[in-house]
Design a protein around this motif. Structure first.
Motif, PDB file in Angstrom:
ATOM      1  N   TRP A  55     -20.560 -65.548  32.499  1.00 55.49           N
ATOM      2  CA  TRP A  55     -20.981 -64.111  32.052  1.00 55.49           C
ATOM      3  C   TRP A  55     -19.686 -63.361  31.741  1.00 55.49           C
ATOM      4  N   ARG A  88     -27.434 -64.830  29.381  1.00 55.40           N
ATOM      5  CA  ARG A  88     -26.332 -64.144  29.392  1.00 55.40           C
ATOM      6  C   ARG A  88     -24.966 -64.740  30.470  1.00 55.40           C
ATOM      7  N   THR A  92     -22.410 -65.438  27.186  1.00 51.14           N
ATOM      8  CA  THR A  92     -21.634 -64.491  26.627  1.00 51.14           C
ATOM      9  C   THR A  92     -20.144 -64.565  26.774  1.00 51.14           C
ATOM     10  N   ASP A 156     -21.417 -59.359  22.420  1.00 47.51           N
ATOM     11  CA  ASP A 156     -21.908 -60.475  23.210  1.00 47.51           C
ATOM     12  C   ASP A 156     -22.932 -61.596  22.636  1.00 47.51           C
ATOM     13  N   TRP A 157     -23.521 -61.030  21.472  1.00 45.04           N
ATOM     14  CA  TRP A 157     -24.478 -62.113  21.014  1.00 45.04           C
ATOM     15  C   TRP A 157     -24.384 -62.536  19.599  1.00 45.04           C
TER      16      TRP A 157
END
Length: 342
Positions: A55, A88, A92, A156-157
């Motif tokens: 994460w 996540r 990420t 993050d994506w």
């Protein structure tokens, strides 16, 4: 007594020459940590290859830096990150490391739609909450909704560099077979190191728990548990290997754990059919008639998030029973109602 949480303690475990496990902490997560695997002898220029990434938190990055330093390596040596799925706690940190280090990120092609939904800001809980309402658990859906704040950050994506199919990745030091294993998510993959007899199993095969299925932004297609069971059977078509999971300790046999997981789900299918026969006709009612976790906790004693997971798991088992011809399903007033086949 065996300490089931010892695997999550900080540090480095060398599993094979050139293969190391570094657990990275998770924020406020019952799983406690996610295993990142470091392979020293595959990537180009004597660099490093990671399986899963953790994460994207300062704590995870620090733990990874410290783990690499313990084996005499550095973050700047990372060349490729092979991610098992888009959750996540797996994806990420890979995106963040690519942004700062320039490494390549690889992800299963089946995750494309889920990632698109996240980037359209139509992902998150929307599908899961709809599933709860169709299961007769509208009040639970409203209870869960505020527990998941909208903390979407497009950084993050970002999309991976390479969408993976069923293939063998070739590196200067050898190859890794990519095996699609839909179920936990549509695009989940595992990585098989056939030369060394190692299976990097992500969340597909876990040593102490069975993963949730269909827990993702995209519609999992109506049969996530059936897909998961098929993916478990698929594991037995390959030579047995050492199990290197994303959560939990490394164990000696993928096949042994797959056998246990398949037996567990057959038990749950029988229990689900019995609970349906006891009078409940929607997934929420069936879930309340079952016990949960290894400790057989009553449904009412679970917290809201775990009640949500329990209802979604019950939906998945009921849908497998429909596929097997053991139950029927009809929709009335927005709720799926099940009945046993006489």
């Amino acid at each position: 007594m065996i300490d089931r949480s010892a695997w999550a303690e900080p540090g480095v475990e060398t599993l094979h020459p050139g293969v190391h496990r570094i657990p990275l902490p998770l924020p406020s997560d019952a799983l406690r940590a996610v295993n990142v695997y470091v392979l020293e002898d595959l990537a180009e220029d004597d660099g490093l290859l990671l399986v899963d990434s953790g994460w994207a938190t300062p704590e995870a990055r620090r733990a990874l830096e410290e783990g690499l330093a313990a084996i005499g390596r550095d973050l700047t040596e990372i060349r490729d990150i092979l991610v098992t799925h888009v959750h996540r706690d797996h994806y990420t940190h890979a995106v963040e490391l690519r942004r700062s280090l320039g490494c390549r990120v690889h992800l299963g092609a089946g995750e494309r739609r889920g990632l698109e939904l996240l980037n359209e800001r139509r992902g998150g809980l929307s599908f899961l909450l709809r599933t709860l309402c169709q299961a007769g658990a509208t009040a639970l859906a409203e209870e869960v909704r505020p527990l998941y704040p909208d903390d979407y950050d497009p950084r993050d994506w970002a999309a991976p560099d390479h969408w993976l199919g069923e293939e063998t990745l070739r590196f200067p030091g050898g190859g890794l077979r990519v095996v699609p294993t839909p179920g936990h998510t549509r695009g989940h993959v595992v990585y098989l190191d056939e030369r060394r007899g190692l299976m990097f199993s992500g969340d597909h095969v876990l040593p102490h728990i069975t993963p949730s299925v269909g827990f993702e932004p995209a519609d999992p297609g109506g049969r996530p548990l059936a897909d998961f069971l098929d993916s478990l059977h698929l594991m037995t078509r390959y030579a047995d290997a050492r199990l290197l999971p994303a959560h939990g300790p490394v164990t000696d046999s993928v096949h042994a754990r797959v056998t246990e997981l398949l037996a567990h789900h057959e038990d749950r299918l029988r229990a689900t059919l019995t609970a349906l026969g006891d009078g409940a006709n929607d997934a929420f009612g069936v879930a309340r008639g079952l016990t949960w976790t290894r400790r057989e906790v009553p449904f009412g004693d679970l917290d809201a998030v775990n009640r949500m997971l329990a209802v979604n798991e019950t939906v998945a088992h009921l849908d497998v029973l429909v596929l097997r011809g053991r139950t029927t399903v009809e929709t009335a007033d927005g709720t799926h109602r099940y009945a046993r086949v006489r």
